[in-house]
Design an enzyme around this catalytic site. Structure first.
Site, PDB file in Angstrom:
ATOM      1  N   TYR A 255       1.952   8.593  12.734  1.00 58.48           N
ATOM      2  CA  TYR A 255       0.739   7.806  12.560  1.00 58.48           C
ATOM      3  C   TYR A 255       1.000   6.635  11.606  1.00 58.48           C
ATOM      4  CZ  TYR A 255      -3.733   6.413  10.610  1.00 58.48           C
ATOM      5  OH  TYR A 255      -4.797   5.676  10.166  1.00 58.48           O
TER       6      TYR A 255
ATOM      7  N   HIS B  34       1.015   5.450   1.339  1.00 57.17           N
ATOM      8  CA  HIS B  34       0.518   6.605   2.096  1.00 57.17           C
ATOM      9  C   HIS B  34       1.056   7.840   1.390  1.00 57.17           C
ATOM     10  CE1 HIS B  34      -0.871   4.777   5.944  1.00 57.17           C
ATOM     11  NE2 HIS B  34       0.000   3.839   5.632  1.00 57.17           N
TER      12      HIS B  34
ATOM     13  N   HIS C 281       0.833  -1.199   0.000  1.00 60.39           N
ATOM     14  CA  HIS C 281       0.000   0.000   0.000  1.00 60.39           C
ATOM     15  C   HIS C 281       0.873   1.256   0.000  1.00 60.39           C
ATOM     16  CE1 HIS C 281       0.782  -0.545   4.308  1.00 60.39           C
ATOM     17  NE2 HIS C 281       0.552   0.747   4.437  1.00 60.39           N
TER      18      HIS C 281
END
Length: 132
Positions: A125, A61, A59
């Site tokens: 995060y 970000h 993935h």
């Protein structure tokens, strides 16, 4: 980060996007360098400022700032479509092993607004969620 200015607008609009390759295959690590270059080229061309980019094997970000005239759905559609096309052009033999039927990215994505949140906060995060 902070406020940016255009002719008639002062803004601070930041988006955190997350999305996966088709079938959630962990295929991004071998093509990470060219994928990152593609992200940077697209964002430069369209006037999106990359604040943070993290490419995991399965993935991505992307934390960026954009003028408020750019809808988040348009941003993600533009970035995903151009990077997909470029990855197929550059890595077709590798991608054919995993992505039958074409396509590169899943249609779905996550988007959150970040406003005045710092890049450090977003990166913390991301690090926390990577280990979950």
């Amino acid at each position: 980060m902070g406020e940016k200015r255009s002719n008639h607008t002062v803004y601070n609009v930041n988006y955190h996007f997350v999305w996966c390759p088709k079938y959630h295959h962990a295929i991004l690590e071998p093509i990470e360098d060219s994928l990152e270059a593609s992200f940077r080229d697209v964002c430069d061309e369209y006037g999106y400022e990359i604040l943070s980019l993290h490419i995991s094997p399965d993935h991505v970000h992307l934390f960026l700032s954009a003028h408020p005239k750019h809808a988040p759905s348009k941003i993600v559609r533009t970035v995903k479509s151009i990077t997909a096309r470029e990855m197929w052009e550059q890595h077709e033999p590798f991608l054919e092993e995993y992505l039958w039927g074409g396509g590169f990215w899943e249609e779905s994505y996550y988007v959150g607004t970040a406003g005045d949140v710092s890049t450090d906060t977003i990166e913390q995060y991301i690090e926390r969620t990577e280990h979950v």
